[in-house]
Motif scaffolding. Structure first.
Motif, PDB file in Angstrom:
ATOM      1  N   GLY A   1      -6.952 -12.986 -12.066  1.00  0.00           N
ATOM      2  CA  GLY A   1      -6.533 -14.127 -11.531  1.00  0.00           C
ATOM      3  C   GLY A   1      -6.351 -14.106 -10.136  1.00  0.00           C
ATOM      4  N   ASP A   2      -5.276 -14.035  -9.658  1.00  0.00           N
ATOM      5  CA  ASP A   2      -4.910 -13.970  -8.228  1.00  0.00           C
ATOM      6  C   ASP A   2      -4.198 -12.645  -7.649  1.00  0.00           C
ATOM      7  OD1 ASP A   2      -2.320 -14.475  -9.097  1.00  0.00           O
ATOM      8  OD2 ASP A   2      -1.849 -16.267  -8.259  1.00  0.00           O
ATOM      9  N   THR A   3      -4.521 -11.825  -8.539  1.00  0.00           N
ATOM     10  CA  THR A   3      -4.078 -10.330  -8.202  1.00  0.00           C
ATOM     11  C   THR A   3      -5.142  -9.614  -7.932  1.00  0.00           C
ATOM     12  OG1 THR A   3      -3.516  -9.742 -10.360  1.00  0.00           O
ATOM     13  CG2 THR A   3      -1.673 -10.857  -9.101  1.00  0.00           C
ATOM     14  N   ALA A   4      -4.947  -8.387  -7.413  1.00  0.00           N
ATOM     15  CA  ALA A   4      -6.051  -7.021  -7.308  1.00  0.00           C
ATOM     16  C   ALA A   4      -5.420  -5.913  -7.151  1.00  0.00           C
ATOM     17  CB  ALA A   4      -7.002  -7.476  -6.284  1.00  0.00           C
ATOM     18  N   ILE A   5      -6.039  -5.025  -7.857  1.00  0.00           N
ATOM     19  CA  ILE A   5      -5.686  -3.553  -7.804  1.00  0.00           C
ATOM     20  C   ILE A   5      -6.772  -2.841  -7.204  1.00  0.00           C
ATOM     21  CG2 ILE A   5      -4.798  -1.314  -9.029  1.00  0.00           C
ATOM     22  CD1 ILE A   5      -3.418  -3.217 -10.894  1.00  0.00           C
ATOM     23  N   TYR A   6      -6.517  -2.193  -6.108  1.00  0.00           N
ATOM     24  CA  TYR A   6      -7.624  -1.248  -5.684  1.00  0.00           C
ATOM     25  C   TYR A   6      -7.111   0.144  -5.429  1.00  0.00           C
ATOM     26  CZ  TYR A   6     -11.033   0.393  -2.413  1.00  0.00           C
ATOM     27  OH  TYR A   6     -12.154   1.200  -1.697  1.00  0.00           O
ATOM     28  N   LEU A   7      -8.020   1.195  -6.115  1.00  0.00           N
ATOM     29  CA  LEU A   7      -7.371   2.375  -6.020  1.00  0.00           C
ATOM     30  C   LEU A   7      -8.494   3.081  -5.743  1.00  0.00           C
ATOM     31  CD1 LEU A   7      -5.686   2.639  -9.557  1.00  0.00           C
ATOM     32  CD2 LEU A   7      -4.700   2.030  -7.429  1.00  0.00           C
ATOM     33  N   PHE A   8      -8.203   4.212  -4.558  1.00  0.00           N
ATOM     34  CA  PHE A   8      -9.348   5.244  -4.279  1.00  0.00           C
ATOM     35  C   PHE A   8      -8.768   6.595  -3.884  1.00  0.00           C
ATOM     36  CE2 PHE A   8      -8.172   3.098  -0.383  1.00  0.00           C
ATOM     37  CZ  PHE A   8      -8.180   4.114   0.646  1.00  0.00           C
TER      38      PHE A   8
ATOM     39  N   GLY B   1       0.789  -1.143  -0.107  1.00  0.00           N
ATOM     40  CA  GLY B   1       0.005  -0.059  -0.001  1.00  0.00           C
ATOM     41  C   GLY B   1       0.816   1.186  -0.202  1.00  0.00           C
ATOM     42  N   PHE B   2       0.299   2.528  -0.628  1.00  0.00           N
ATOM     43  CA  PHE B   2       0.950   3.558  -0.778  1.00  0.00           C
ATOM     44  C   PHE B   2       0.131   4.398  -1.253  1.00  0.00           C
ATOM     45  CE2 PHE B   2       2.027   1.174  -4.453  1.00  0.00           C
ATOM     46  CZ  PHE B   2       1.961   1.942  -5.507  1.00  0.00           C
ATOM     47  N   THR B   3       0.551   5.773  -1.260  1.00  0.00           N
ATOM     48  CA  THR B   3      -0.120   6.859  -2.139  1.00  0.00           C
ATOM     49  C   THR B   3       0.814   7.289  -3.163  1.00  0.00           C
ATOM     50  OG1 THR B   3       0.379   8.621  -0.505  1.00  0.00           O
ATOM     51  CG2 THR B   3      -1.625   7.494   0.118  1.00  0.00           C
ATOM     52  N   THR B   4       0.058   8.108  -4.104  1.00  0.00           N
ATOM     53  CA  THR B   4       0.568   8.531  -5.547  1.00  0.00           C
ATOM     54  C   THR B   4      -0.406   9.804  -5.923  1.00  0.00           C
ATOM     55  OG1 THR B   4       1.834   8.309  -7.325  1.00  0.00           O
ATOM     56  CG2 THR B   4      -0.365   7.027  -7.020  1.00  0.00           C
ATOM     57  N   ALA B   5       0.076  10.501  -6.937  1.00  0.00           N
ATOM     58  CA  ALA B   5      -0.663  11.574  -7.412  1.00  0.00           C
ATOM     59  C   ALA B   5      -2.083  10.963  -7.895  1.00  0.00           C
ATOM     60  CB  ALA B   5       0.204  12.281  -8.426  1.00  0.00           C
ATOM     61  N   ASN B   6      -3.130  11.705  -7.833  1.00  0.00           N
ATOM     62  CA  ASN B   6      -4.472  11.217  -8.261  1.00  0.00           C
ATOM     63  C   ASN B   6      -4.483  11.334  -9.836  1.00  0.00           C
ATOM     64  OD1 ASN B   6      -6.996  10.129  -8.571  1.00  0.00           O
ATOM     65  ND2 ASN B   6      -7.961  11.802  -7.325  1.00  0.00           N
ATOM     66  N   HIS B   7      -3.883  10.707 -10.499  1.00  0.00           N
ATOM     67  CA  HIS B   7      -3.866  10.786 -12.119  1.00  0.00           C
ATOM     68  C   HIS B   7      -5.102  10.225 -12.701  1.00  0.00           C
ATOM     69  CE1 HIS B   7      -2.185   6.919 -11.476  1.00  0.00           C
ATOM     70  NE2 HIS B   7      -2.899   6.395 -12.588  1.00  0.00           N
ATOM     71  N   LEU B   8      -5.963   9.638 -12.036  1.00  0.00           N
ATOM     72  CA  LEU B   8      -7.073   9.184 -12.449  1.00  0.00           C
ATOM     73  C   LEU B   8      -8.158  10.020 -12.360  1.00  0.00           C
ATOM     74  CD1 LEU B   8      -7.172   5.349 -11.441  1.00  0.00           C
ATOM     75  CD2 LEU B   8      -6.740   6.249 -13.635  1.00  0.00           C
TER      76      LEU B   8
ATOM     77  N   LEU C   1      -3.956   9.682  -4.620  1.00  0.00           N
ATOM     78  CA  LEU C   1      -4.576   8.383  -4.960  1.00  0.00           C
ATOM     79  C   LEU C   1      -4.012   7.214  -3.947  1.00  0.00           C
ATOM     80  CD1 LEU C   1      -6.503   7.031  -7.015  1.00  0.00           C
ATOM     81  CD2 LEU C   1      -4.183   6.231  -8.031  1.00  0.00           C
ATOM     82  N   THR C   2      -4.922   6.595  -3.037  1.00  0.00           N
ATOM     83  CA  THR C   2      -4.562   5.427  -2.411  1.00  0.00           C
ATOM     84  C   THR C   2      -4.457   4.136  -3.153  1.00  0.00           C
ATOM     85  OG1 THR C   2      -5.127   6.617  -0.328  1.00  0.00           O
ATOM     86  CG2 THR C   2      -4.939   4.067  -0.234  1.00  0.00           C
ATOM     87  N   VAL C   3      -3.323   3.398  -3.023  1.00  0.00           N
ATOM     88  CA  VAL C   3      -3.109   2.258  -3.789  1.00  0.00           C
ATOM     89  C   VAL C   3      -3.094   0.997  -2.995  1.00  0.00           C
ATOM     90  CG1 VAL C   3      -1.569   1.365  -5.578  1.00  0.00           C
ATOM     91  CG2 VAL C   3      -1.893   3.719  -5.674  1.00  0.00           C
TER      92      VAL C   3
END
Length: 363
Positions: free
Chosen positions: A198-205, A179-186, A213-215
């Motif tokens: 598959g067995d991975t997940a990306i959750y951004l909010f 987990g980390f934060t970055t610029a809210n480019h979305l 943006l929290t990743v």
């Protein structure tokens, strides 16, 4: 009721909440926290059901509500980033969601006058005797306490010293994540997006700070061993898990390397046959963590703190009776939450994995 000297390990949520309730009942409470200062990190936390009663009892409900992130929901995406569905805000944010740093700040403020805090230290040994527990610390001078309470998380020092090694209690749920934060480019505005491949997940909010943006980058793992590795090894594992992924993955992996607030953790639960041993007891994640996937960790911590304080008051300071009543009252609630945690882990790509180091839930 006899005034007791109580030591609580952990200054996150369960510890300060319990400290305040015990202080109100006239006890002398000390909170020891390994971190050098109040922690200013962590995802947002949410509240459900009876947790609101505890916030009200602590006199902070309105103040906590003022920090509501007001999340609007989460969009589900396929591997290419196309929309496939929508989850309501309550799926992740509960009935109320606030940044964790705001909750810990509020709890510390209301307790700072009547509770003694010792930051930058940790318990080294616990030696029970007939009238209390002798405690040595890594830095402070030894002291005696009537009761010692572990509110120090999944990898609780109190639990390790008094109940046994982590491997006997910690059950891995088959997933780990960075987990980390970055610029809210979305340009997300109080919304989240979830992509499971598959067995991975990306959750951004994005919540609270529109520029950030929290990743969360989650992936299936066979154990929680990465929790004990350094940042370089953890990031290598994340890059391996998301190698070849499209959509936002390459950009997020680059941002991860630069993030000042990077953290890594595995989804684990804590299962014990009992939550007390003599004059030593556990509350919150230290005794019965349900994993972040349950969405009930903060509510469970608050309700555990209230139950323990009430039972100590009702038993007139008889810790044996109080600890037994506390566990009898709370265990059915915890069992339900831990079931939710296991079921929800699958949403983030967790596979069916054995318990870490062979640890199994208590019957």
């Amino acid at each position: 009721m006899t005034t007791m000297k109580v030591l609580i390990s952990g200054a996150s949520v369960a510890g300060p909440a319990l400290a305040q309730l015990l202080h109100r009942d006239g006890h002398q409470v000390t909170v020891v926290e390994r971190a050098p200062a109040l922690r200013d990190s962590g995802y947002a936390v949410d509240f459900r059901g009876a947790a609101f009663e505890v916030l009200d009892e602590l006199g902070i409900l309105d103040e906590v509500r003022a920090h509501d992130t007001r999340m609007r929901g989460t969009t589900l995406l396929d591997g290419a980033g196309a929309v496939t569905g929508e989850l309501p805000a309550a799926a992740f944010a509960g009935e109320l969601e606030v940044p964790k740093r705001e909750l810990t700040r509020i709890l510390h403020r209301i307790t700072s006058d009547g509770v003694a805090y010792v930051f930058g230290d940790s318990i080294a040994t616990l030696t029970p005797h007939d009238s209390g527990v002798s405690v040595t610390f890594e830095r402070a001078a030894p002291r005696d306490f009537d009761l010692v309470i572990g509110a120090d998380g999944v990898y609780s020092t109190v639990r390790r010293l008094a109940f046994g090694p982590h491997a006997d209690a910690v059950r891995h749920l088959g997933m780990s994540g960075a987990g980390f934060t970055t610029a809210n480019h979305l340009g997300l505005d109080r919304r989240g997006v979830l992509q499971r491949t598959g067995d991975t997940a990306i959750y951004l909010f994005s919540a609270g700070d529109p520029d950030r943006l929290t990743v969360s980058l989650s992936f299936a793992t066979a154990s929680a061993a990465l929790d004990r590795c350094d940042r370089a090894a953890q990031q290598d594992a994340v890059r391996t898990a998301f190698a070849g992924h499209g959509w936002q993955a390459p950009r997020l992996l680059e941002a991860m390397a630069r993030a000042a607030d990077f953290h890594f953790a595995s989804a684990c639960q804590v299962h014990l046959g009992r939550w007390s041993h003599g004059r030593i007891a556990l509350v919150g994640d230290a005794g019965y963590g349900a994993a972040p996937t349950s969405g009930m960790g903060t509510s469970q911590a608050l309700l555990g703190a209230r139950s323990l304080a009430r039972q100590l008051a009702a038993a007139g300071g008889d810790h044996t009776a109080a600890f037994a009543a506390y566990e009898a009252e709370l265990r059915p609630y915890v069992t339900r939450n831990q079931t939710l945690g296991r079921e929800a882990a699958a949403l983030f790509g967790a596979g069916d994995r054995p318990a870490e180091d062979g640890a199994q839930p208590a019957p």
